[in-house]
Design a protein around this motif. Structure first.
Motif, mmCIF file in Angstrom:
data_model
loop_
_atom_site.group_PDB
_atom_site.id
_atom_site.type_symbol
_atom_site.label_atom_id
_atom_site.label_comp_id
_atom_site.label_asym_id
_atom_site.label_seq_id
_atom_site.Cartn_x
_atom_site.Cartn_y
_atom_site.Cartn_z
ATOM 1 N N LYS A 131 40.548 49.289 47.363
ATOM 2 C CA LYS A 131 40.456 47.833 47.229
ATOM 3 C C LYS A 131 39.706 47.229 48.416
ATOM 4 C CE LYS A 131 43.413 43.832 46.210
ATOM 5 N NZ LYS A 131 44.816 43.389 46.009
ATOM 6 N N ARG A 163 39.649 49.689 37.418
ATOM 7 C CA ARG A 163 40.539 48.520 37.281
ATOM 8 C C ARG A 163 40.315 47.540 38.433
ATOM 9 N NH1 ARG A 163 45.241 48.008 39.814
ATOM 10 N NH2 ARG A 163 45.518 50.267 40.056
ATOM 11 N N ASP A 185 53.756 38.271 34.903
ATOM 12 C CA ASP A 185 53.085 38.873 36.056
ATOM 13 C C ASP A 185 53.591 38.336 37.396
ATOM 14 O OD1 ASP A 185 52.110 36.339 35.672
ATOM 15 O OD2 ASP A 185 50.020 36.842 36.149
ATOM 16 N N THR A 243 35.532 39.951 38.112
ATOM 17 C CA THR A 243 36.012 38.753 37.407
ATOM 18 C C THR A 243 36.261 37.614 38.382
ATOM 19 O OG1 THR A 243 37.062 40.173 35.743
ATOM 20 C CG2 THR A 243 37.784 37.872 35.852
ATOM 21 N N GLU A 244 36.885 37.942 39.519
ATOM 22 C CA GLU A 244 37.160 36.928 40.541
ATOM 23 C C GLU A 244 35.864 36.346 41.109
ATOM 24 O OE1 GLU A 244 38.408 36.972 45.219
ATOM 25 O OE2 GLU A 244 39.270 38.524 43.912
ATOM 26 N N LYS A 260 36.888 45.846 38.161
ATOM 27 C CA LYS A 260 36.887 44.809 37.123
ATOM 28 C C LYS A 260 37.554 43.541 37.627
ATOM 29 C CE LYS A 260 38.225 44.035 32.294
ATOM 30 N NZ LYS A 260 38.866 44.643 31.086
ATOM 31 N N GLU A 261 38.682 43.684 38.341
ATOM 32 C CA GLU A 261 39.383 42.521 38.881
ATOM 33 C C GLU A 261 38.495 41.765 39.867
ATOM 34 O OE1 GLU A 261 42.915 44.040 40.646
ATOM 35 O OE2 GLU A 261 43.867 44.554 38.727
ATOM 36 N N LYS A 262 37.824 42.512 40.741
ATOM 37 C CA LYS A 262 36.993 41.878 41.759
ATOM 38 C C LYS A 262 35.796 41.172 41.136
ATOM 39 C CE LYS A 262 36.137 40.868 46.039
ATOM 40 N NZ LYS A 262 37.037 40.015 46.807
#
Length: 922
Positions: A389, A441, A721, A448-449, A444-446
């Protein structure tokens, strides 16, 4: 895209000139046979004299060969730091020696397949050929033969390897052709390809390849000298089988040998006629390579769980002991083939591959010895996830600046070194590659942010990120040694891209016009040496072992200066390599500093030029400085340093020390404590503006909100969540140049924070939420009880992450529902101390450099500038603060987080544009 090569770079040209100068005045005898090189006498006095002349600028202890070579050949050593262009230099040296002396038979020996692939790609590149032929004026071409491992062949005709045949039979009378044979170490030391003599056809009268190659009287070039120690079989094969006229060794590091005996026994570098030295100190000081920023996470817990190898039963089994805090040790006996996960699940995927007399070898490539201990934390998937990360975060910080913050974009790459191939590639048992899945995963999160938070002016970068999000698998690729024998087409394409398609990796656009999103590379140290790509900006060592390897070699893949989208090397800026390790290598930056500084000879004398330079810096005349040093007995009348007082001398006059300039290695976990002076006269011009923007304001809400809070909080607690994990912190150290000649020092900087599993005491959990939201503990507890009636709440989700989620969601609710239900009112309290002033309103003497910029511009700023030095964080910012506009009376950069605006979420907002305070004539 073409990589634009620069001709005549000083640090490269000096190396080529040094090699050529060895033969100045030497008798070169023309060949008697067409396929032979010209010859010379390796022990001719003229050669020795030339070498001594070339060594005048090399440190004393490197000039003398610690282990004199007794072979009938000339050996020359060229030391060049990783990333400074060794391949370019020895390729140009080949052209230059051919042009001046007619040598045209060369054998290049490399230690690995990846280095071999990189060397082949460089020499065969059409642009490179045109560069040397046209730009450099050599008017000839290299005919490269690449020796490969023989493929399984059916019985019948046995032909000598074509590269050997072509190399040997090439005529030296063809002045427009240079013959080069490229071979890797393994082919020199194993197999029968070069030693057998039963080939069906001979070449120039020879049936045995080694005999034929020897007959050409070749010149051998060795790449990565430290991999070819003179005691190794590969080096002995070169000297005995090839019997070259000359061996030229190139390397950033060289083999070590032990000389002397008893108390006089010492370990030294095995230099053999070192005629050119570009060490790491010079490379950093002259900005020929990137700086380094080391970063690590602290252990996930303070338990310090460790595994110890209690005993090894030779070649059969090993006894392990798992030691946990406040628990009795557990003992395990494992055999070859067993998984360490039998001891603890964190070792999933790591097996014992071999057992020796007093050691074991693991599938991650590490060797562990009897009595050795190692932490379990660094093998934890949670710990590994935080490293990945962090790597992704650092990558995108750099990539965004390289994409949107400059005129010509730079393709930004990241490299991961892993120890478990099955964690990235699918294994035979079809086990899910957990590292690959985790990486995709997090990526993808980064993405999107980032896409949702980019401003409109970065639309082009947003489109690039959208293309990445649409093709997550295409964003990364891997290369491992086993891939060389893998028949999978997709894997073969990845390997080809990484090893051979450097230009493709550096391009933003594919041939079909679509975005090329591949920029994350995974390897198992296969790409550690030889392979290079100038645009590596982040390297991450997952599950590293704190090895004793050269730290310079480890960071070497990322030190090369980058190229932009047009292929131009960018040498007029400072760049930084992010290097991420685990906590067992927390001292990595210091060890890197020590390794670099150890290459610098101890200063024993100062010269008049140095005295003049330092006197000017101290704003005194050189005579006054000389008298000071003599009076204090730091030097004698011949300017020799007094050995008994040298420590005091360097402490009082650090400018006289030699070594890598301070600031090139930095620690991101710690803050930068360097200070910059505030100019009081300049501040007086900005005082009115500064006080105005520092006035305090309070924020008031509508009274009706109080009744809504319990229902809002309960809805937040019910969200799927809300409950999850906790926090870890990273530490970062950097190397950077800030002064002129100081020894390398560590510069500290701030790290990052991430979340993982770690429980909280329930009362602490409630208190933490209450403190950050101002919601009474009784209301929070009541809502938790209400939630417990609806569903079970596990103890492990009562943690810091869950508390942070609740606080965050409550802030989000405030943002979406309270935009029109509050008002500001100015406080009547006097302005307290600020970033620029004390409590009494007087300007401060100094301010920490880190709050206005991580890098410094040499020289003195204009009289309009608020500070006595220019500090900046990016090239664009540097250009802005150094622009002189006549209408501007005074200006200065706003210190970070110095302006606080209360917001509806209960926090203060600090403008993050770090722009200037400006007073103009408008």
């Amino acid at each position: 895209m073409e990589l634009i090569l620069e001709r005549g770079l000083e640090h490269q040209q000096k190396a080529v000139d040094a090699i050529s100068a060895v033969f100045k005045g030497v008798t070169i005898t023309p060949p008697t046979l067409a396929y032979q090189n010209p010859t010379f006498l390796y022990d001719e006095q003229c050669i020795s004299a030339n070498i001594r002349m070339l060594q005048r600028n090399i440190r004393e202890d490197y000039r003398h060969n610690a282990n004199p070579d007794t072979g009938h050949y000339l050996n020359l050593d060229i030391k060049m730091e990783t990333g400074t262009g060794k391949t370019y230099v020895y390729t140009q040296a080949i052209y230059e020696l051919h042009k001046r002396y007619g040598f045209n038979k060369y054998i290049i020996a490399v230690p690995s397949l990846s280095i071999k692939a990189g060397t082949r790609q460089f020499i065969e590149d059409k642009y490179v050929r045109h560069h040397f032929a046209d730009d450099c004026g050599y008017n000839c071409e290299i005919e490269l033969g690449v020796l490969e491992s023989p493929k399984t062949k059916k019985k019948g005709f046995l032909a000598m390897p074509a590269p050997v045949r072509d190399f040997v039979s090439g005529s030296c009378q063809n002045t427009n052709r240079i013959y080069v044979l490229l071979v890797n170490m393994q082919l020199l030391t194993s197999g029968k390809m070069l030693t057998r003599s039963d080939y069906d056809y001979l070449v120039e009268g020879f049936y045995r390849p080694f005999d034929a190659l020897r007959a050409t009287k070749p010149i051998v070039i060795i790449d990565e000298a430290h991999r070819f120690s003179r005691a190794q079989k590969a080096y002995k094969t070169i000297t005995t089988e090839l019997q070259p006229q000359m061996i030229i060794r190139f390397g950033a590091t060289f083999p070590e040998i032990i000389v002397g005996s008893g108390r006089n026994k010492v370990t030294v570098k095995d230099y053999n006629n070192l005629i050119y030295e570009l060490n790491a100190c010079d490379a950093f000081n002259k900005n020929l390579i990137k700086g380094v920023a080391k970063e690590h996470f602290e252990p996930l817990s303070s338990k310090e769980e460790k595994v110890k190898i209690v005993s090894v039963i030779a070649k059969t089994s090993a006894n392990f002991q798992l030691r946990r805090q406040n628990k009795s040790p557990k003992t395990f006996t494992l055999e070859a083939g067993d998984s360490l996960s039998m001891i603890d699940s964190v070792f999933e995927g790591i097996k014992i591959t071999a057992i020796g007399k007093n050691f074991i070898e693991l599938s991650n490539g590490q060797k562990k010895y009897q009595g050795e201990e190692f932490n379990t934390d660094i093998y934890s998937s949670s710990y590994q996830e935080q490293m990945v990360k962090l790597a992704i975060q650092r990558h995108f910080e750099t990539e965004r600046q390289n994409f949107s913050g400059r005129q010509f974009k730079i393709k930004t790459l990241a490299l991961f070194f892993i120890d478990d191939i099955s964690s990235y590639r699918k294994s035979d048992d079809e086990k899910a590659p957990y590292l690959r899945e985790m990486f995709e995963r997090l990526l993808k999160e980064k993405l999107t942010e980032l896409i949702s938070n980019l401003p409109p002016e970065e639309d082009e970068y947003r489109e690039y990120l959208k293309a990445s999000l649409a093709d997550i698998p295409g964003c990364h690729a891997g290369y491992f040694a086993q891939d060389n024998s893998d028949s999978d087409e997709d894997i073969a394409k990845e390997v080809d891209d990484i090893l051979r398609n450097k230009k493709g990796l550096l391009s933003f656009v594919n041939k079909d016009g679509s975005y090329n999103v591949r920029r994350f590379l995974f390897s198992k140290w296969t790409l550690k040496e030889g392979w290079d790509n100038p645009n590596i900006f982040t390297i991450t060592k997952l599950r590293s072992s704190g090895s004793e390897n050269s730290k310079l070699q480890e960071v070497g893949r990322g030190l090369r200066l980058p190229v932009d989208e047009n292929g131009n090397r960018i040498s007029n800026e400072e760049f930084q390599l992010n290097y991420i390790v685990d906590f067992t290598e927390a001292d990595f930056a210091q060890r890197l500093v020590d390794e670099i500084n150890n290459e610098i000879p101890e200063t024993t004398k100062i010269d008049s030029n140095e005295l003049d330079r330092i006197a000017i810096a101290r704003k005194i005349d050189s005579t006054t400085l000389l008298v000071e040093l003599l009076t204090k007995r730091y030097i004698d009348s011949h300017m020799n340093i007094n050995t008994e007082r040298r420590n005091e001398f360097f402490a009082e006059y650090p400018e006289f020390t030699s070594g890598v300039k301070s600031g090139k290695v930095t620690n991101r976990n710690k803050k930068n404590n360097s200070t910059i002076k505030i100019r009081k006269a300049v501040y007086s011009e900005l005082k009115e503006l500064w006080l105005a923007i520092n006035r305090k304001y309070y924020l008031f809400y509508e009274r009706e909100l109080e009744a809504e809070i319990p229902n809002v909080l309960f809805e937040i607690l019910c969200a799927h969540d809300t409950f999850a994990r906790t926090t870890v912190y990273s530490q970062r150290e950097e190397i950077k140049v800030n002064d002129e000649l100081g020894k390398m020092d560590l510069k500290d900087n701030t790290g990052v924070t991430y979340t993982i599993d770690k429980p909280l005491n329930y009362s602490d959990f409630l208190q933490k939420i209450s403190q950050q939201t101002s919601i009474p503990i009784t209301i929070i507890h009541s809502s938790m009880c209400k939630l417990a009636e609806r569903k079970a709440i596990e103890n492990d989700v009562i943690n810091e992450y869950s508390a942070a989620q609740i606080v965050s969601k409550f802030k989000d609710w405030k943002i979406s529902h309270l935009q029109t239900r509050f008002r500001y009112a100015q406080s009547q309290q006097p302005i307290a101390e600020t970033a620029l002033t004390y409590k009494d309103g007087q300007p401060r003497e100094v301010i920490k450099q880190g709050v206005i910029g991580t890098m410094l511009v040499p020289g003195t700023p204009s009289s309009k500038y608020l500070y006595d030095a220019f500090a900046f964080d990016s090239p664009l910012e540097k250009d802005n603060i150094m622009t002189d506009i006549s209408e501007v009376i005074v200006y200065g950069k706003i210190p970070r987080s110095s302006i606080a605006i209360p917001t509806i979420v209960g926090e203060n907002y600090s403008p993050d544009y770090n722009g200037p305070l400006v007073k103009t004539t408008f």
